[in-house]
Design a protein around this motif. Structure first.
Motif, PDB file in Angstrom:
ATOM      1  N   SER A 119      -3.408   0.655   6.123  1.00  0.00           N
ATOM      2  CA  SER A 119      -2.305   1.609   6.022  1.00  0.00           C
ATOM      3  C   SER A 119      -1.010   1.050   6.598  1.00  0.00           C
ATOM      4  N   ALA A 120      -1.106   0.250   7.662  1.00  0.00           N
ATOM      5  CA  ALA A 120       0.100  -0.346   8.239  1.00  0.00           C
ATOM      6  C   ALA A 120       0.728  -1.347   7.278  1.00  0.00           C
ATOM      7  N   LEU A 121      -0.102  -2.210   6.692  1.00  0.00           N
ATOM      8  CA  LEU A 121       0.423  -3.181   5.719  1.00  0.00           C
ATOM      9  C   LEU A 121       0.979  -2.457   4.494  1.00  0.00           C
ATOM     10  N   ALA A 122       0.340  -1.369   4.073  1.00  0.00           N
ATOM     11  CA  ALA A 122       0.844  -0.609   2.927  1.00  0.00           C
ATOM     12  C   ALA A 122       2.209  -0.012   3.224  1.00  0.00           C
ATOM     13  N   ALA A 123       2.410   0.427   4.469  1.00  0.00           N
ATOM     14  CA  ALA A 123       3.697   1.013   4.847  1.00  0.00           C
ATOM     15  C   ALA A 123       4.819  -0.015   4.868  1.00  0.00           C
ATOM     16  N   GLY A 124       4.456  -1.295   5.013  1.00  0.00           N
ATOM     17  CA  GLY A 124       5.460  -2.344   5.122  1.00  0.00           C
ATOM     18  C   GLY A 124       5.584  -2.892   6.525  1.00  0.00           C
ATOM     19  N   SER A 125       4.685  -2.483   7.415  1.00  0.00           N
ATOM     20  CA  SER A 125       4.690  -3.023   8.778  1.00  0.00           C
ATOM     21  C   SER A 125       3.942  -4.345   8.820  1.00  0.00           C
ATOM     22  N   VAL A 181      -7.536   8.208   9.052  1.00  0.00           N
ATOM     23  CA  VAL A 181      -8.323   7.854   7.872  1.00  0.00           C
ATOM     24  C   VAL A 181      -7.768   8.635   6.695  1.00  0.00           C
ATOM     25  N   GLY A 182      -7.788   8.005   5.515  1.00  0.00           N
ATOM     26  CA  GLY A 182      -7.282   8.658   4.316  1.00  0.00           C
ATOM     27  C   GLY A 182      -5.909   8.134   3.940  1.00  0.00           C
ATOM     28  N   MET A 183      -5.477   8.495   2.750  1.00  0.00           N
ATOM     29  CA  MET A 183      -4.251   7.927   2.204  1.00  0.00           C
ATOM     30  C   MET A 183      -3.010   8.362   2.981  1.00  0.00           C
ATOM     31  N   SER A 241      -2.742   8.522   6.088  1.00  0.00           N
ATOM     32  CA  SER A 241      -2.634   7.814   7.366  1.00  0.00           C
ATOM     33  C   SER A 241      -1.459   6.847   7.377  1.00  0.00           C
ATOM     34  N   ILE A 242      -0.932   6.523   6.212  1.00  0.00           N
ATOM     35  CA  ILE A 242       0.246   5.650   6.120  1.00  0.00           C
ATOM     36  C   ILE A 242       1.446   6.275   6.831  1.00  0.00           C
ATOM     37  N   GLU A 243       1.470   7.595   6.943  1.00  0.00           N
ATOM     38  CA  GLU A 243       2.628   8.284   7.527  1.00  0.00           C
ATOM     39  C   GLU A 243       2.844   7.935   8.998  1.00  0.00           C
ATOM     40  N   ARG A 244       1.803   7.435   9.676  1.00  0.00           N
ATOM     41  CA  ARG A 244       1.973   7.046  11.082  1.00  0.00           C
ATOM     42  C   ARG A 244       2.986   5.925  11.239  1.00  0.00           C
ATOM     43  N   PHE A 245       3.135   5.104  10.227  1.00  0.00           N
ATOM     44  CA  PHE A 245       3.926   3.876  10.352  1.00  0.00           C
ATOM     45  C   PHE A 245       5.254   3.953   9.606  1.00  0.00           C
ATOM     46  N   LEU A 246       5.721   5.172   9.345  1.00  0.00           N
ATOM     47  CA  LEU A 246       6.961   5.370   8.597  1.00  0.00           C
ATOM     48  C   LEU A 246       7.953   6.191   9.396  1.00  0.00           C
ATOM     49  N   ARG A 247       9.231   5.958   9.146  1.00  0.00           N
ATOM     50  CA  ARG A 247      10.291   6.788   9.716  1.00  0.00           C
ATOM     51  C   ARG A 247      11.380   6.964   8.663  1.00  0.00           C
ATOM     52  N   PRO A 248      12.121   8.067   8.715  1.00  0.00           N
ATOM     53  CA  PRO A 248      13.137   8.313   7.686  1.00  0.00           C
ATOM     54  C   PRO A 248      14.447   7.588   7.979  1.00  0.00           C
ATOM     55  N   VAL A 249      15.086   7.123   6.922  1.00  0.00           N
ATOM     56  CA  VAL A 249      16.427   6.536   7.013  1.00  0.00           C
ATOM     57  C   VAL A 249      17.297   7.203   5.956  1.00  0.00           C
TER      58      VAL A 249
END
Length: 521
Positions: A173-179, A480-482, A484-492
């Motif tokens: 999920s972290a790699l999917a987010a772009g981290s 867990v789950g799709m 879970s990507i939201e943990r590694f995102l912030r709004p701009v």
């Protein structure tokens, strides 16, 4: 694949800087070759610098390229499935066939996140066009997207050596987010960790991404973990493990000059409530199924149903007898590590000291690290009088709580701390009671199951693997789950931008065809 035992700092294999260790086979009590390198603060610093250097480029790769990278990791995991499962079995004592399934689950998660990335919904694109004629003053054009939070430190877990480890859901999920990711490997399965790390690093190279997208470090004691949490270039941390360990990391992260989020998954007893009509109709069936689920993975699963609450009445003796029978027939099995085994024995003693009575146990252990199954029982009054009875015991044991009436059942429910999951078994006649109990459970857990048990779970968009403290440190997110990507995102937000300077997904012509909200529609 020949294991080197090295650390992976970007593209480089790094030899030991702080000594070495060997893996332990918990079944034979033998150490396993080779030596595995232990690193220190300087290794964390090199990995963090590489992760930071790689972040701007990697976080701005096209969605298509990022998705292809995730699929490459999945392909590489598939290619080493048997080898990885065999090594993990040596290091954990878990069945090789089960671990092959865990590799498949890990690869599947990477492919699922690749699809999440391609669809682009996680960006939560929003456009509020300019209103130059608005009175009393014009409105400038506003556009928003989510972007990765920055380099992430991930602590591998002990109990699932693949799906919660190097190639687990946190990494995917972290790699999917772009981290970019710095992974602290768990010392309980270093060989399995290296095989997974090689699969990820190979994908980084195959897709010509910056080397700092992924690194793996390992260390003894707390120094390397503390260095990861303290490093100013690390912008978030994930951890799966004990409440004590998770909260130590959480508090440390909040004491930084720039506090960062720590997403922990810590402790849960996953209570099961059997309502009266269900107890009368199928008490024995429920009791047998409960213990079957409790014994999965030698009771070493975060979703293990550990406490069962039922009102004494019709069906209770059948429930109890079925649980006693299933526990008594269970063979002792090797636990993951000597430390986990010792904590299990201590936890059982603590439950008995708090007033629980052992009413059944499985076959005696024949080896030092085997966990003997146990069923303990206590009445509702004693359960409510001592909070120690509601603590997690990580291993093959369960607690049967016999309550006298509905009021005592509700008192037990309200006494519980935050949980990952809870379950209710009910029949049609139990619906009024279930409707009253539901709000109590909603406040205390992230997942409620009806007429089933909380373990296992599917990995989907609707999956929630989180809950109020102490199940996790932030109940707003799932690990867990799709989503879970939201943990590694912030709004701009981008205000008044010329179209050519905007991120491609926010430009006037939606060339990528991504879902976007315009004026809230």
């Amino acid at each position: 694949m020949k294991l080197t035992g090295n650390l992976f700092i970007g593209a480089n294999d790094v030899a030991a800087t702080e000594g070495t260790m060997k893996a332990l086979n918990p079944t034979t009590h033998q150490l396993i070759e080779p030596d595995f390198a232990l690193g220190g603060v300087a290794d964390v610093d090199r990995a963090a610098i590489l992760a930071d250097e790689a972040f701007d480029l990697y976080s701005h790769t096209s969605l298509a390229r990022r998705a292809t990278f995730l699929e490459s990791i999945a392909d590489n995991l598939d290619a080493v499935r048997q080898e990885l499962a065999a090594r993990a079995a040596l290091e954990t004592g878990l069945p090789e066939a089960q671990l092959e399934g865990e590799v498949t689950r890990a690869a599947t998660q990477f492919r699922q996140f690749a699809e999440v990335v391609r669809r682009g919904r996680f960006l939560q694109l929003a456009i509020d066009p300019a209103q130059p004629d608005r009175l009393p003053r014009p409105r400038m054009d506003h556009r928003l997207q989510k972007m990765a939070i920055g380099p992430v430190a991930i602590f591998g877990a002990s109990n699932f050596p693949i799906s919660y480890s190097v190639a687990g859901g946190d990494t995917a999920s972290a790699l999917a987010a772009g981290s970019t990711v710095i992974l602290k490997a768990h010392n309980a399965h270093p060989g399995a960790s290296e095989i997974q790390a090689r699969a990820i690093r190979k994908a980084v190279q195959e897709n010509e991404l910056p080397e700092g997208v992924f690194s793996m470090v390992r260390g003894s004691g707390n120094a390397i973990g503390e260095a990861l949490v303290d490093h100013p270039l690390v912008k978030a941390v994930t951890f799966t493990g004990s409440e004590q360990g998770g909260m130590a990391l959480y508090r440390r992260a909040q004491q930084r000059p720039d506090p960062i989020p720590v997403f922990t998954e810590m402790t849960s007893v996953n209570p099961t409530f059997i309502l009266p009509d269900a107890l009368a109709a199928r008490g024995a069936q429920i009791g047998d199924g409960f213990v079957e689920r409790m014994l999965v993975n030698v009771g070493q699963a975060c979703l293990k149903p550990a406490i069962l609450i039922a009102i004494e009445g019709d069906g209770f003796e059948a429930l109890r007898a079925a649980m006693v029978k299933r526990v008594s027939e269970a063979s002792a099995r090797t636990m993951l590590t000597p430390g986990i085994h010792a904590s299990y024995i201590s936890g059982l003693a603590g439950m008995e000291n708090a007033g629980a009575h052992r009413v059944a146990e499985g076959s005696a252990s024949g080896a030092d690290f085997e966990g003997q199954s146990a069923l303990l029982e206590v009445d509702g009054r004693h359960f409510l009088s001592d909070t120690a009875l509601a603590q997690e015991v990580f291993g093959p044991s369960a607690l049967l709580v016999k309550v006298k009436d509905e009021d005592e059942m509700f008192a037990v429910a309200r006494s519980l701390r935050g949980q990952l999951s809870a379950a209710m078994h009910l029949e049609e006649g139990d619906m009024p009671l279930a409707q009253r109990l539901l709000p109590v459970l909603e406040r205390r857990t992230g997942r409620i199951v009806v007429n089933a048990f909380a373990h296992p779970q599917e990995v989907t968009f609707a999956t929630v693997h989180g809950g109020p403290f102490p199940a996790t440190s932030d109940s707003r997110f799932t690990s867990v789950g799709m989503t879970s990507i939201e943990r590694f995102l912030r709004p701009v937000a981008y205000q008044g931008f010329p179209d050519a300077l905007l991120p491609e997904a926010l430009r006037e012509i939606n060339a990528l065809g991504l879902p976007r909200s315009v004026e809230g529609r």
